[in-house]
Design a protein around this motif. Structure first.
Motif, short mmCIF file in Angstrom:
data_model
loop_
_atom_site.label_atom_id
_atom_site.label_comp_id
_atom_site.label_asym_id
_atom_site.label_seq_id
_atom_site.Cartn_x
_atom_site.Cartn_y
_atom_site.Cartn_z
N GLN A 1 0.79 -1.00 -0.09
CA GLN A 1 0.11 -0.07 -0.10
C GLN A 1 0.85 1.37 0.00
O GLN A 1 1.87 1.41 0.79
CB GLN A 1 -1.03 0.17 1.24
N VAL A 2 0.80 2.10 -0.98
CA VAL A 2 1.30 3.40 -1.01
C VAL A 2 0.54 4.35 -0.75
O VAL A 2 -0.20 4.63 -1.76
CB VAL A 2 2.08 3.48 -2.19
N GLN A 3 0.68 5.33 0.10
CA GLN A 3 -0.23 6.46 0.28
C GLN A 3 0.48 7.82 0.23
O GLN A 3 1.64 7.82 0.78
CB GLN A 3 -0.99 6.39 1.64
N VAL A 4 0.29 8.61 -0.93
CA VAL A 4 1.02 9.84 -0.88
C VAL A 4 0.25 11.16 -0.64
O VAL A 4 -0.98 11.04 -1.22
CB VAL A 4 1.55 9.93 -2.42
N ASP A 5 0.71 11.78 0.20
CA ASP A 5 0.24 13.28 0.27
C ASP A 5 1.36 14.23 0.15
O ASP A 5 1.54 15.45 0.76
CB ASP A 5 -0.32 13.36 1.86
N ALA A 6 2.18 14.01 -0.76
CA ALA A 6 3.08 14.99 -1.37
C ALA A 6 3.06 15.37 -2.88
O ALA A 6 2.67 14.72 -3.74
CB ALA A 6 4.58 14.22 -1.04
N ALA A 7 3.61 16.58 -3.15
CA ALA A 7 3.57 17.00 -4.61
C ALA A 7 4.28 16.41 -5.39
O ALA A 7 5.26 15.87 -5.10
CB ALA A 7 4.01 18.39 -4.62
N VAL B 1 3.58 2.16 3.03
CA VAL B 1 4.58 3.29 2.51
C VAL B 1 3.60 4.55 2.58
O VAL B 1 2.69 4.74 1.94
CB VAL B 1 5.27 3.08 1.39
N GLU B 2 3.86 5.56 3.66
CA GLU B 2 3.15 6.96 3.59
C GLU B 2 4.10 7.60 3.15
O GLU B 2 5.35 7.86 3.85
CB GLU B 2 2.54 7.00 4.95
N VAL B 3 3.81 8.69 2.38
CA VAL B 3 4.58 9.73 2.04
C VAL B 3 3.95 11.30 2.35
O VAL B 3 3.03 11.29 1.99
CB VAL B 3 4.93 9.68 0.57
N ARG B 4 4.70 11.80 3.25
CA ARG B 4 4.09 13.07 3.59
C ARG B 4 5.08 14.42 3.06
O ARG B 4 6.43 13.98 2.95
CB ARG B 4 4.18 13.32 5.12
N PRO B 5 4.52 15.45 2.84
CA PRO B 5 5.56 16.54 2.56
C PRO B 5 6.02 17.07 3.44
O PRO B 5 5.75 16.74 4.72
CB PRO B 5 4.46 17.55 1.86
N THR B 6 7.35 17.95 3.39
CA THR B 6 8.09 18.52 4.38
C THR B 6 8.16 20.01 3.96
O THR B 6 7.34 20.36 3.05
CB THR B 6 9.60 17.89 4.47
N ASP B 7 8.84 20.69 4.55
CA ASP B 7 8.90 22.27 4.34
C ASP B 7 9.57 22.46 2.72
O ASP B 7 9.35 23.58 2.39
CB ASP B 7 9.85 23.06 5.39
#
Length: 108
Positions: free
Chosen positions: A17-23, A47-53
């Motif tokens: 499972q790949v969950q993306v919340d990044a551009a 796999v969870e992908v989140r944005p940073t600054d």
């Protein structure tokens, strides 16, 4: 009946499972890349992908089938969705391989 429904749900679910919340990252392309690189070894991972600054860096939270979590911040240098997704899949594959290698029993 419930067993059949549960089995059908498990069979239909992707191996990873790949969950993306990044551009500029395609979750499906990343999932396919992981499946190609690792085959069945990636089954059950989340796999969870989140944005940073910053646009270049993303934060990863990986969960193994046994429930062990791995957290990393990685930098993606690629331009565009396809390149960033491919780069992400490569980086995650290396992290998962390292985890698998670290948890395998030593050979005599």
């Amino acid at each position: 009946m419930l067993r059949c429904l549960l089995f059908a749900t498990l069979v239909a679910a992707p191996a990873v499972q790949v969950q993306v919340d990044a551009a500029e990252i395609d979750a499906d392309a990343t999932r396919r890349g992981l499946e190609v690189r690792l085959g069945e070894a990636v089954d059950g991972w989340v796999v969870e992908v989140r944005p940073t600054d910053t646009h270049e860096q993303v934060y990863l939270r990986l969960r193994s089938p046994s429930g062990v979590e791995v957290h990393r911040a990685i930098t993606l240098e690629g331009e565009g969705v396809e390149e960033r997704s491919r780069e992400l899949a490569s980086a995650v594959a290396l992290i998962i391989e390292g985890h698998i290698d670290a948890t395998m029993p030593a050979e005599d």
